[in-house]
Design a protein around this motif. Structure first.
Motif, PDB file in Angstrom:
ATOM      1  N   HIS A 196       0.870  -1.178   0.000  1.00 36.61           N
ATOM      2  CA  HIS A 196       0.000   0.000   0.000  1.00 36.61           C
ATOM      3  C   HIS A 196       0.914   1.237   0.000  1.00 36.61           C
ATOM      4  O   HIS A 196       1.854   1.318   0.789  1.00 36.61           O
ATOM      5  N   PRO A 197       0.651   2.194  -0.916  1.00 40.00           N
ATOM      6  CA  PRO A 197       1.631   3.291  -1.092  1.00 40.00           C
ATOM      7  C   PRO A 197       1.998   4.017   0.203  1.00 40.00           C
ATOM      8  O   PRO A 197       3.173   4.324   0.422  1.00 40.00           O
ATOM      9  N   ILE A 198       1.014   4.264   1.063  1.00 42.93           N
ATOM     10  CA  ILE A 198       1.324   5.008   2.299  1.00 42.93           C
ATOM     11  C   ILE A 198       2.094   4.135   3.286  1.00 42.93           C
ATOM     12  O   ILE A 198       3.006   4.598   3.970  1.00 42.93           O
ATOM     13  N   VAL A 199       1.745   2.877   3.341  1.00 38.13           N
ATOM     14  CA  VAL A 199       2.474   1.966   4.231  1.00 38.13           C
ATOM     15  C   VAL A 199       3.921   1.841   3.754  1.00 38.13           C
ATOM     16  O   VAL A 199       4.870   2.000   4.535  1.00 38.13           O
ATOM     17  N   LYS A 200       4.035   1.583   2.457  1.00 40.23           N
ATOM     18  CA  LYS A 200       5.343   1.327   1.858  1.00 40.23           C
ATOM     19  C   LYS A 200       6.352   2.436   2.170  1.00 40.23           C
ATOM     20  O   LYS A 200       7.497   2.179   2.539  1.00 40.23           O
ATOM     21  N   GLU A 201       5.898   3.666   2.033  1.00 40.72           N
ATOM     22  CA  GLU A 201       6.832   4.786   2.243  1.00 40.72           C
ATOM     23  C   GLU A 201       7.158   5.012   3.721  1.00 40.72           C
ATOM     24  O   GLU A 201       8.042   5.794   4.037  1.00 40.72           O
ATOM     25  N   ASN A 202       6.444   4.335   4.610  1.00 40.45           N
ATOM     26  CA  ASN A 202       6.686   4.545   6.035  1.00 40.45           C
ATOM     27  C   ASN A 202       7.328   3.370   6.745  1.00 40.45           C
ATOM     28  O   ASN A 202       7.622   3.451   7.939  1.00 40.45           O
ATOM     29  N   LEU A 203       7.539   2.286   6.013  1.00 40.17           N
ATOM     30  CA  LEU A 203       8.206   1.144   6.622  1.00 40.17           C
ATOM     31  C   LEU A 203       9.707   1.420   6.700  1.00 40.17           C
ATOM     32  O   LEU A 203      10.265   2.072   5.825  1.00 40.17           O
ATOM     33  N   PRO A 204      10.363   0.901   7.743  1.00 44.91           N
ATOM     34  CA  PRO A 204      11.824   1.052   7.793  1.00 44.91           C
ATOM     35  C   PRO A 204      12.488   0.207   6.711  1.00 44.91           C
ATOM     36  O   PRO A 204      11.849  -0.639   6.085  1.00 44.91           O
ATOM     37  N   ARG A 205      13.782   0.414   6.480  1.00 42.25           N
ATOM     38  CA  ARG A 205      14.495  -0.361   5.481  1.00 42.25           C
ATOM     39  C   ARG A 205      14.605  -1.813   5.937  1.00 42.25           C
ATOM     40  O   ARG A 205      15.043  -2.086   7.044  1.00 42.25           O
ATOM     41  N   ARG A 206      14.228  -2.724   5.043  1.00 42.05           N
ATOM     42  CA  ARG A 206      14.241  -4.151   5.378  1.00 42.05           C
ATOM     43  C   ARG A 206      15.636  -4.629   5.782  1.00 42.05           C
ATOM     44  O   ARG A 206      15.798  -5.359   6.768  1.00 42.05           O
ATOM     45  N   GLU A 207      16.650  -4.218   5.030  1.00 38.83           N
ATOM     46  CA  GLU A 207      18.022  -4.694   5.276  1.00 38.83           C
ATOM     47  C   GLU A 207      18.510  -4.263   6.668  1.00 38.83           C
ATOM     48  O   GLU A 207      19.194  -5.005   7.359  1.00 38.83           O
ATOM     49  N   GLY A 208      18.161  -3.051   7.040  1.00 43.59           N
ATOM     50  CA  GLY A 208      18.563  -2.528   8.352  1.00 43.59           C
ATOM     51  C   GLY A 208      17.979  -3.368   9.476  1.00 43.59           C
ATOM     52  O   GLY A 208      18.689  -3.784  10.401  1.00 43.59           O
ATOM     53  N   LEU A 209      16.675  -3.658   9.368  1.00 45.35           N
ATOM     54  CA  LEU A 209      16.015  -4.455  10.407  1.00 45.35           C
ATOM     55  C   LEU A 209      16.563  -5.871  10.448  1.00 45.35           C
ATOM     56  O   LEU A 209      16.770  -6.454  11.510  1.00 45.35           O
ATOM     57  N   LEU A 210      16.805  -6.411   9.245  1.00 45.12           N
ATOM     58  CA  LEU A 210      17.325  -7.771   9.141  1.00 45.12           C
ATOM     59  C   LEU A 210      18.667  -7.877   9.871  1.00 45.12           C
ATOM     60  O   LEU A 210      18.890  -8.797  10.663  1.00 45.12           O
ATOM     61  N   ALA A 211      19.521  -6.916   9.638  1.00 45.23           N
ATOM     62  CA  ALA A 211      20.843  -6.913  10.288  1.00 45.23           C
ATOM     63  C   ALA A 211      20.695  -6.759  11.799  1.00 45.23           C
ATOM     64  O   ALA A 211      21.370  -7.438  12.582  1.00 45.23           O
ATOM     65  N   PHE A 212      19.770  -5.901  12.212  1.00 42.98           N
ATOM     66  CA  PHE A 212      19.548  -5.660  13.635  1.00 42.98           C
ATOM     67  C   PHE A 212      19.095  -6.942  14.348  1.00 42.98           C
ATOM     68  O   PHE A 212      19.651  -7.346  15.374  1.00 42.98           O
ATOM     69  N   PHE A 213      18.097  -7.620  13.767  1.00 43.81           N
ATOM     70  CA  PHE A 213      17.568  -8.827  14.411  1.00 43.81           C
ATOM     71  C   PHE A 213      18.560  -9.990  14.326  1.00 43.81           C
ATOM     72  O   PHE A 213      18.617 -10.834  15.208  1.00 43.81           O
ATOM     73  N   LYS A 214      19.351 -10.009  13.230  1.00 46.49           N
ATOM     74  CA  LYS A 214      20.349 -11.054  13.080  1.00 46.49           C
ATOM     75  C   LYS A 214      21.375 -10.938  14.218  1.00 46.49           C
ATOM     76  O   LYS A 214      21.700 -11.925  14.883  1.00 46.49           O
ATOM     77  N   ALA A 215      21.842  -9.732  14.444  1.00 46.39           N
ATOM     78  CA  ALA A 215      22.821  -9.494  15.507  1.00 46.39           C
ATOM     79  C   ALA A 215      22.226  -9.880  16.852  1.00 46.39           C
ATOM     80  O   ALA A 215      22.875 -10.525  17.687  1.00 46.39           O
ATOM     81  N   ARG A 216      20.983  -9.512  17.052  1.00 46.67           N
ATOM     82  CA  ARG A 216      20.316  -9.798  18.315  1.00 46.67           C
ATOM     83  C   ARG A 216      20.182 -11.307  18.539  1.00 46.67           C
ATOM     84  O   ARG A 216      20.434 -11.818  19.635  1.00 46.67           O
ATOM     85  N   TYR A 217      19.780 -11.995  17.481  1.00 45.77           N
ATOM     86  CA  TYR A 217      19.584 -13.440  17.600  1.00 45.77           C
ATOM     87  C   TYR A 217      20.913 -14.147  17.822  1.00 45.77           C
ATOM     88  O   TYR A 217      21.022 -15.048  18.664  1.00 45.77           O
ATOM     89  N   GLU A 218      21.930 -13.707  17.098  1.00 41.98           N
ATOM     90  CA  GLU A 218      23.247 -14.343  17.261  1.00 41.98           C
ATOM     91  C   GLU A 218      23.800 -14.129  18.667  1.00 41.98           C
ATOM     92  O   GLU A 218      24.404 -15.022  19.253  1.00 41.98           O
TER      93      GLU A 218
END
Lengths: 224, 224
Positions: A196-218
């Motif tokens: 959805h255009p409004i949702v899309k422009e307000n979501l954080p960057r996927r790669e950033g979150l992925l790296a954050f959760f990866k570090a947390r899980y590790e």
């Protein structure tokens, strides 16, 4: 333009689904606001002053009046700026929207989080089942493109964690819970919602979150 | 009279503060309803059908449409029957009423309950402090006779547990937490609230609850 004369400030965190809920609501309404990014684990004195009870973001400040708790903020936004309603007008449909939003907070997010970030096998299993049961209720509840019908509404916004955050957490932790096979309607909804255009422009960057959760899980696995 | 043509049913439990909230709201509005008493630990199939998610009372059924969760029900009642408003009309005051109601559920009732019914000394101490901190926030928040001003409103109704249930639990367990010395304003409020004519006629019998909690506490102590 009247909206510009009002002072609307949002204190948030880019990676927080709760902050994102409020951003989506403000953008849906077309309300102009100033965004203040806070620091994880080191919130500003301003936020602590505005939300002494929970000491958390998001906090919305409208003409110097602070409001905390994302669902409370969204209802405030919906009542203050009437355009593009977020809650339905019919009292019964409003009640259902509130019921399912609370359900997402209580019965989906808490076990989904635990399923991902609990290493104890038994607890993890229990949370996994609780999350599946909860997602099944949502799957059954979804009748249209969005929970709000043709447009996104309160339940959709509340569920941003399920649409965007949980698939990332799942990828990091190797869970197979929220899949298109198990939850076909909810899965399609998550795609439509994220695009959805409004949702899309307000979501954080996927790669950033992925790296954050990866570090947390590790770090969690390493600390075992 | 229009109200009589509608079918309003409430499924509840006499000793439940959540059911009592809804009864007070209906009585404040003057809505006629049929009350169905459920059995603790053995809910009827009707309630399970109406509230498959939580399998709990209270459930309000209005013209065959069921609504669960006491705070969701109260907002529904307030939006459906407009007389004697329970929430303020100003959006900011509405937001505060919702914020403090949620606070009572999350930050007062849960630790207050634990303080009373946890035997582990350390956990009990921790919950005691959390409850005191939470009550202090309410003490500071109380500006008028009631949280709702001159009349009782959403926060007052939500806090029925603090006014009526907690003093009984305190008596049974020997806690000295909610006293007129520590919380003079909140204590006075609890007296005024319990003596409000509509509240008074809807509270369960004190002796009955006292006996119930005494038995529960004694069995807990015996099981240690």
């Amino acid at each position: 333009m009247a909206l510009n004369q009002e002072e609307v400030k949002l204190f948030g965190l880019v990676g927080s689904p709760f902050s994102t809920r409020v951003e989506i609501a403000l953008k849906l309404k077309g309300v102009e606001y100033r965004y203040e990014e806070e620091k994880v684990g080191n919130l500003s004195d301003t936020v602590i002053k505005y939300n002494p009870v929970y000491k958390k973001v998001p906090v919305l400040v409208h003409n110097d009046k602070p409001i905390a708790e994302s669902l409370v903020i969204i209802e405030y936004i919906d009542e203050t700026w009437k355009q593009n309603p977020i809650l339905p007008s019919d009292p019964y449909k409003r009640a259902l929207a509130r019921f399912w939003s609370k359900f997402i907070d209580d019965k989906c997010m808490i076990p989904a989080w635990k399923t991902a970030f609990t290493l104890d096998e038994k607890e993890r299993e229990k949370s996994f089942e609780e999350t599946e049961d909860a997602f099944q209720f949502l799957e059954n509840e979804l009748k249209d493109k969005f929970f709000g019908g043709d447009d996104i509404g309160l339940i959709d916004i509340t569920a941003v964690f399920i649409a965007f955050w949980f698939p990332i957490v799942q990828e990091v932790t190797g869970l197979k819970l929220f899949t298109s096979e198990k939850f076909p309607k909810l899965y399609n909804w998550s795609q439509d919602f994220n695009n959805h255009p409004i949702v899309k422009e307000n979501l954080p960057r996927r790669e950033g979150l992925l790296a954050f959760f990866k570090a947390r899980y590790e770090s969690l696995v390493a600390s075992k």
